[in-house]
Design a protein around this motif. Structure first.
Motif, PDB file in Angstrom:
ATOM      1  N   ASP A  84       0.654  -0.965   0.074  1.00  0.00           N
ATOM      2  CA  ASP A  84      -0.057   0.173  -0.430  1.00  0.00           C
ATOM      3  C   ASP A  84       0.929   0.958  -0.448  1.00  0.00           C
ATOM      4  O   ASP A  84       0.198   2.610   0.463  1.00  0.00           O
ATOM      5  CB  ASP A  84      -0.595   0.548   1.389  1.00  0.00           C
ATOM      6  CG  ASP A  84      -2.094  -0.835   1.379  1.00  0.00           C
ATOM      7  OD1 ASP A  84      -2.647  -1.496   0.587  1.00  0.00           O
ATOM      8  OD2 ASP A  84      -2.494  -1.886   2.155  1.00  0.00           O
ATOM      9  N   ALA A  85       2.068   1.087  -0.444  1.00  0.00           N
ATOM     10  CA  ALA A  85       3.066   2.333  -0.503  1.00  0.00           C
ATOM     11  C   ALA A  85       3.496   2.471  -1.557  1.00  0.00           C
ATOM     12  O   ALA A  85       4.047   1.985  -2.393  1.00  0.00           O
ATOM     13  CB  ALA A  85       4.158   2.053   0.726  1.00  0.00           C
ATOM     14  N   VAL A 120      15.347   4.053 -10.548  1.00  0.00           N
ATOM     15  CA  VAL A 120      16.029   3.816  -9.573  1.00  0.00           C
ATOM     16  C   VAL A 120      14.857   5.569  -8.737  1.00  0.00           C
ATOM     17  O   VAL A 120      15.528   5.232  -7.196  1.00  0.00           O
ATOM     18  CB  VAL A 120      16.841   4.752 -10.343  1.00  0.00           C
ATOM     19  CG1 VAL A 120      18.022   4.293  -9.013  1.00  0.00           C
ATOM     20  CG2 VAL A 120      17.674   3.824 -11.126  1.00  0.00           C
ATOM     21  N   ASP A 121      14.923   6.621  -8.913  1.00  0.00           N
ATOM     22  CA  ASP A 121      15.043   7.623  -7.605  1.00  0.00           C
ATOM     23  C   ASP A 121      12.884   7.204  -6.865  1.00  0.00           C
ATOM     24  O   ASP A 121      13.593   7.363  -5.762  1.00  0.00           O
ATOM     25  CB  ASP A 121      14.373   8.483  -8.826  1.00  0.00           C
ATOM     26  CG  ASP A 121      13.998  10.272  -8.317  1.00  0.00           C
ATOM     27  OD1 ASP A 121      14.991   9.922  -6.159  1.00  0.00           O
ATOM     28  OD2 ASP A 121      13.289  10.512  -8.055  1.00  0.00           O
ATOM     29  N   ALA A 122      12.499   5.952  -7.143  1.00  0.00           N
ATOM     30  CA  ALA A 122      11.322   5.743  -6.594  1.00  0.00           C
ATOM     31  C   ALA A 122      11.460   4.533  -5.525  1.00  0.00           C
ATOM     32  O   ALA A 122      11.286   4.838  -4.489  1.00  0.00           O
ATOM     33  CB  ALA A 122      10.050   5.017  -7.433  1.00  0.00           C
ATOM     34  N   CYS A 123      13.260   4.237  -5.799  1.00  0.00           N
ATOM     35  CA  CYS A 123      13.279   2.476  -5.226  1.00  0.00           C
ATOM     36  C   CYS A 123      14.168   3.547  -4.142  1.00  0.00           C
ATOM     37  O   CYS A 123      13.989   3.087  -3.013  1.00  0.00           O
ATOM     38  CB  CYS A 123      14.665   1.875  -6.141  1.00  0.00           C
ATOM     39  SG  CYS A 123      13.993   0.816  -6.976  1.00  0.00           S
ATOM     40  N   ASP A 124      15.143   4.475  -4.476  1.00  0.00           N
ATOM     41  CA  ASP A 124      15.759   5.655  -3.694  1.00  0.00           C
ATOM     42  C   ASP A 124      15.138   5.980  -1.912  1.00  0.00           C
ATOM     43  O   ASP A 124      15.202   6.102  -1.551  1.00  0.00           O
ATOM     44  CB  ASP A 124      16.531   5.845  -4.104  1.00  0.00           C
ATOM     45  CG  ASP A 124      17.263   7.009  -3.028  1.00  0.00           C
ATOM     46  OD1 ASP A 124      18.112   7.376  -2.699  1.00  0.00           O
ATOM     47  OD2 ASP A 124      16.583   7.873  -2.577  1.00  0.00           O
ATOM     48  N   CYS A 125      13.584   6.280  -3.246  1.00  0.00           N
ATOM     49  CA  CYS A 125      12.544   6.697  -1.829  1.00  0.00           C
ATOM     50  C   CYS A 125      11.822   5.534  -0.617  1.00  0.00           C
ATOM     51  O   CYS A 125      11.408   5.513  -0.258  1.00  0.00           O
ATOM     52  CB  CYS A 125      11.158   6.940  -2.318  1.00  0.00           C
ATOM     53  SG  CYS A 125      11.727   8.633  -3.191  1.00  0.00           S
ATOM     54  N   PHE A 126      12.596   4.390  -1.492  1.00  0.00           N
ATOM     55  CA  PHE A 126      11.865   2.826  -0.664  1.00  0.00           C
ATOM     56  C   PHE A 126      13.248   2.181   0.614  1.00  0.00           C
ATOM     57  O   PHE A 126      13.470   1.802   0.848  1.00  0.00           O
ATOM     58  CB  PHE A 126      11.541   1.835  -1.209  1.00  0.00           C
ATOM     59  CG  PHE A 126      10.081   2.022  -1.284  1.00  0.00           C
ATOM     60  CD1 PHE A 126       8.644   1.683  -0.520  1.00  0.00           C
ATOM     61  CD2 PHE A 126       9.810   2.265  -2.736  1.00  0.00           C
ATOM     62  CE1 PHE A 126       7.923   1.394  -1.312  1.00  0.00           C
ATOM     63  CE2 PHE A 126       8.396   2.429  -2.964  1.00  0.00           C
ATOM     64  CZ  PHE A 126       7.258   1.648  -2.099  1.00  0.00           C
ATOM     65  N   GLU A 127      14.156   3.748   0.367  1.00  0.00           N
ATOM     66  CA  GLU A 127      15.474   3.319   1.074  1.00  0.00           C
ATOM     67  C   GLU A 127      16.473   2.167   0.213  1.00  0.00           C
ATOM     68  O   GLU A 127      17.389   1.947   1.121  1.00  0.00           O
ATOM     69  CB  GLU A 127      15.572   2.810   2.467  1.00  0.00           C
ATOM     70  CG  GLU A 127      14.641   4.233   3.271  1.00  0.00           C
ATOM     71  CD  GLU A 127      13.964   4.461   4.674  1.00  0.00           C
ATOM     72  OE1 GLU A 127      15.027   3.461   5.048  1.00  0.00           O
ATOM     73  OE2 GLU A 127      13.530   4.441   5.524  1.00  0.00           O
TER      74      GLU A 127
END
Length: 209
Positions: A84-85, A120-127
């Motif tokens: 859900d994130a 990649v930018d979105a993956c970075d937001c998931f740490e």
């Protein structure tokens, strides 16, 4: 799986897999500057597929690329959702126009490259990759990185249950001698060969003094 508690638990389980260090050698460099360290999009894609599987989805939110004419930049955006994130990522690439037709050269390739950077930018937001890339803020306890690793870890590996750090010098990959770093009073993850000479001289001066 319908209840909020169950979905939260599922996300937490996936999240713990997402933030794990990548295998040694995953981090690449664009040049000799350690700041150019990056992780290829394929590594992120594999991590999401293995950790989240069908509970992850990626979709582009730009039907057409956003053209920043003055900057000569092409932008793509997309949303990565895991359970859900969800986070939206942005990707930018430079472009050139054909002098005769005025069309963007290699348009399809530029769009794909920008879309990959958005992922990649979105993956970075998931740490993902936070432990591996060794950014300046990684030592801040508020990021959670020191807590996960027991200290400042850059491109790490584990042996006999202990975390080892790899040298941050581009293309090196040797594991650092933590005792030597402590002796030199040097915090950066660098092997003996790549510890700066001024640090070594400072150590010798202390010994002679």
């Amino acid at each position: 799986m319908s209840s909020i508690e169950e979905r939260q638990k599922l996300f937490e389980e996936i999240y713990q897999k997402l933030i794990l260090p990548f295998p040694p050698g995953t981090v690449e460099f664009k040049n000799q500057n350690p700041a150019s360290a990056h992780i290829p999009v394929q590594a992120y894609q594999h991590r999401v597929n293995v950790a989240a599987g069908n509970f992850a989805s990626w979709r582009l939110t730009t039907e057409q690329p956003i053209i920043h004419e003055a900057e000569r930049m092409l932008e793509m955006r997309g949303v990565l959702q895991i359970v859900d994130a969800s986070y939206e990522g942005q990707g930018f690439v430079e472009f050139e126009r054909d002098e005769r037709t005025k069309r963007i050269k290699y348009f399809n390739e530029r769009c794909k490259a920008a879309a990959s950077l958005a992922f990649v930018d979105a993956c970075d937001c998931f740490e993902m990759g936070w432990i591996d890339l060794g950014r300046k803020w990684s030592n801040n306890p508020g990021t959670g990185v020191p807590e996960r690793t027991g200290g400042s870890v850059v491109r790490s590996d584990k042996k006999d249950g202990e975390t080892r750090r790899q040298c941050i010098f581009p293309g090196c990959g040797k594991f650092v001698d933590e005792k030597l770093l402590k002796l030199y009073q040097w915090k950066n993850a660098q092997c003996e060969e790549h510890i700066p000479e001024h640090v070594k001289r400072k150590f010798l001066n202390r010994q002679e003094g």
